[in-house]
Write an enzyme that holds these catalytic residues in place. Structure first.
Site, mmCIF file in Angstrom:
data_model
loop_
_atom_site.group_PDB
_atom_site.id
_atom_site.type_symbol
_atom_site.label_atom_id
_atom_site.label_comp_id
_atom_site.label_asym_id
_atom_site.label_seq_id
_atom_site.Cartn_x
_atom_site.Cartn_y
_atom_site.Cartn_z
ATOM 1 N N ASP A 1 0.896 -1.191 0.148
ATOM 2 C CA ASP A 1 0.050 0.030 -0.009
ATOM 3 C C ASP A 1 0.804 1.282 0.042
ATOM 4 O O ASP A 1 1.475 1.647 0.902
ATOM 5 C CB ASP A 1 -0.955 -0.093 1.188
ATOM 6 C CG ASP A 1 -0.327 -0.350 2.415
ATOM 7 O OD1 ASP A 1 0.674 -1.151 2.438
ATOM 8 O OD2 ASP A 1 -0.615 0.157 3.590
ATOM 9 N N GLU B 1 12.499 1.550 7.642
ATOM 10 C CA GLU B 1 11.613 0.795 7.097
ATOM 11 C C GLU B 1 11.812 0.375 5.572
ATOM 12 O O GLU B 1 11.473 -0.570 5.119
ATOM 13 C CB GLU B 1 10.136 0.945 7.160
ATOM 14 C CG GLU B 1 9.499 2.194 6.244
ATOM 15 C CD GLU B 1 8.133 2.312 6.322
ATOM 16 O OE1 GLU B 1 7.445 1.733 7.078
ATOM 17 O OE2 GLU B 1 7.628 3.513 6.053
#
Ligand SMILES: *[C@@H]1O[C@H](CO)[C@@H](O)[C@H](O)[C@H]1NC(C)=O
Ligand SMILES: *[C@@H]1O[C@H](CO)[C@@H](O)[C@H](O)[C@H]1NC(C)=O
Ligand SMILES: *[C@@H]1O[C@H](CO)[C@@H](O)[C@H](O)[C@H]1NC(C)=O
Ligand SMILES: *[C@@H]1O[C@H](CO)[C@@H](O)[C@H](O)[C@H]1NC(C)=O
Ligand SMILES: *[C@@H]1O[C@H](CO)[C@@H](O)[C@H](O)[C@H]1NC(C)=O
Ligand SMILES: *[C@@H]1O[C@H](CO)[C@@H](O)[C@H](O)[C@H]1NC(C)=O
Length: 383
Positions: free
Chosen positions: A136, A337
């Site tokens: 996403d 991340e």
């Protein structure tokens, strides 16, 4: 950290016992969408290090339940190939048609130009289904990139999801065998053979040397749909290489050679790792971002093949990834991340929230790469 790993897996098993699948996150407002199904691989990894039979026995009923969730109802799609053979494959499909509770303001704004109520609900489902996929957001799920309102995740059979479910079938067969349940083991081996055929018939593109996502003509999926070459998504994504992670594919030497050559020519392989796609859309699961799990699965696949050349390409990717993580860490004091694969030492950006530090999967993948390949003393550590 076997105890920690087991404790995490035990939490995930609890979610399946309670809800039928591993939630997108362990929070009440995530109960209407899953996470990509990777639990079986976690159980397998822990068992192969510890021989923990109690964990295997506890996990098997949960894995069977999770398998049923993915391989039934709205997640299940039948495709009839050119030889009239029927193949069953699976898709993401969130059970949710409202703004995501955790991003309600953003989703309401994204939908503000859609006036038709049922089309608005459909859009919200596509947003939640994209979150379920883990990607996403990405141009991979858009009919008309980079227009977010054209997200159509439920109209796509994704290569990576089906590779994960193949892995689940193989893991369940293995774990059932370990407990002496030969019947279940045989049943899942058979299912894995059928899925391997399906992945070959529906996704594999021999000219490109990649597995391609497949667009569905009719997303209600009540009837088998006839396979058409033009419905394959020919765009290059890191997910087109994820089947390499599965032993059934990486144990095939000539296949690995073909896919590895394709990866090298694809444009995804950059100075600091494998890019997620070739499209710079401003979304986080697109160029120039690289994500730890994608590096890991592709490197593991190449690294476990019998081809020496493939193992050296795997090591080369791992070295690039470790370097950028290390230099980024020295610069900022944290792991990140996601990383910008164009610039060694730079973290990634894009998407709808500030880049996160920490970060579990980045930490894990760096440790796994160091364990697998080591770091020779004469190898330069900087960019
Ligand atoms: C595939 O499914 C269709 C529709 O259910 C059916 O008519 C056809 O006979 C099936 N093909 C095979 C080879 O079983
Ligand atoms: C969420 O899932 C529950 C069952 O798990 C269902 O009753 C509910 O209708 C779903 N909500 C939406 C908005 O689809
Ligand atoms: C809605 O449409 C207007 C006019 O075409 C456009 O400027 C705006 O960016 C759109 N909003 C969203 C959230 O797509
Ligand atoms: C809303 O969209 C649906 C699906 O595209 C369509 O069937 C329906 O007629 C539309 N409703 C209105 C009021 O335009
Ligand atoms: C299961 O298979 C193994 C060998 O593959 C065999 O040794 C064992 O006896 C079988 N167990 C049962 C319950 O049939
Ligand atoms: C399915 O979709 C493709 C591309 O969108 C189109 O070319 C094809 O004609 C469609 N097939 C059917 C049976 O509707």
């Amino acid at each position: 950290m076997h105890e920690t790993a087991k404790a995490i897996v035990t939490n995930l098993i609890y979610l399946i016992e309670e809800y039928g699948y591993v939630l997108n996150g362990a929070r009440a407002y995530y109960t209407n969408r899953s996470q990509p199904p990777l639990l079986s691989a976690m159980v397998h990894a822990i068992y192969s290090r510890t021989g923990d039979m109690q964990l295997v026995r506890k996990s098997l009923p949960a894995l069977l339940k999770e398998y049923h969730f993915w391989n039934s109802g709205i997640h299940k799609v039948t495709i009839q190939d050119a030889q009239s053979c029927n193949h069953t494959l699976n898709r993401y499909y969130a059970m949710w048609n409202k703004p995501r509770p955790e991003s309600s303001t953003i989703d309401t704004k994204s939908a503000s130009n859609i006036s038709n109520v049922s089309e608005k609900q459909h859009f919200y489902r596509e947003v939640a289904s994209s979150a379920e996929s883990g990607w996403d957001f990405s141009t991979r799920w858009m009919r008309n990139p980079p227009d977010l309102t054209t997200l159509a995740t439920t109209s796509i059979l994704p290569v990576d999801l089906n590779a994960y479910i193949l892995r689940m079938e193989l893991d369940i067969a293995f774990l059932a065998k370990v407990t002496g349940d030969n019947g279940t083991a045989e049943h899942f081996l058979k299912a894995s053979q059928a899925r391997k055929e399906a992945i070959k018939s529906v996704f594999w593109n021999a000219e490109m040397g990649q597995w391609l996502d497949y667009w569905l003509n009719d997303s209600t999926c009540q009837e088998p749909q006839t396979w058409e070459a033009c419905n394959r998504n020919q765009n290059v994504f890191a997910s087109n290489f994820i089947p390499l992670w599965i032993e059934s594919f990486h144990s095939d030497k000539s296949l690995v050679k073909k896919v590895m050559e394709s990866l090298k020519k694809s444009g995804l392989l950059r100075a600091a790792g494998i890019a997620t796609s070739l499209t710079d859309s401003g979304e986080q699961w697109d160029f120039p971002n690289g994500w730890a799990p994608l590096q890991h699965m592709i490197v593991e696949g190449l690294g476990r093949s019998e081809s020496k050349k493939a193992r050296s390409v795997a090591e080369d990717i791992a070295v690039r990834w470790i370097r950028t993580n290390y230099v980024g860490y020295k610069k900022t004091g944290t792991m990140h991340e996601k990383y910008d694969v164009e610039k060694c030492g730079e973290f990634g950006g894009g998407g709808e929230y500030a880049p996160q530090t920490g970060f579990g999967w980045s930490n894990g993948v760096v440790l796994a790469f160091l364990e697998e390949f080591g770091w020779p003393q004469d190898r330069k550590i900087g960019c």
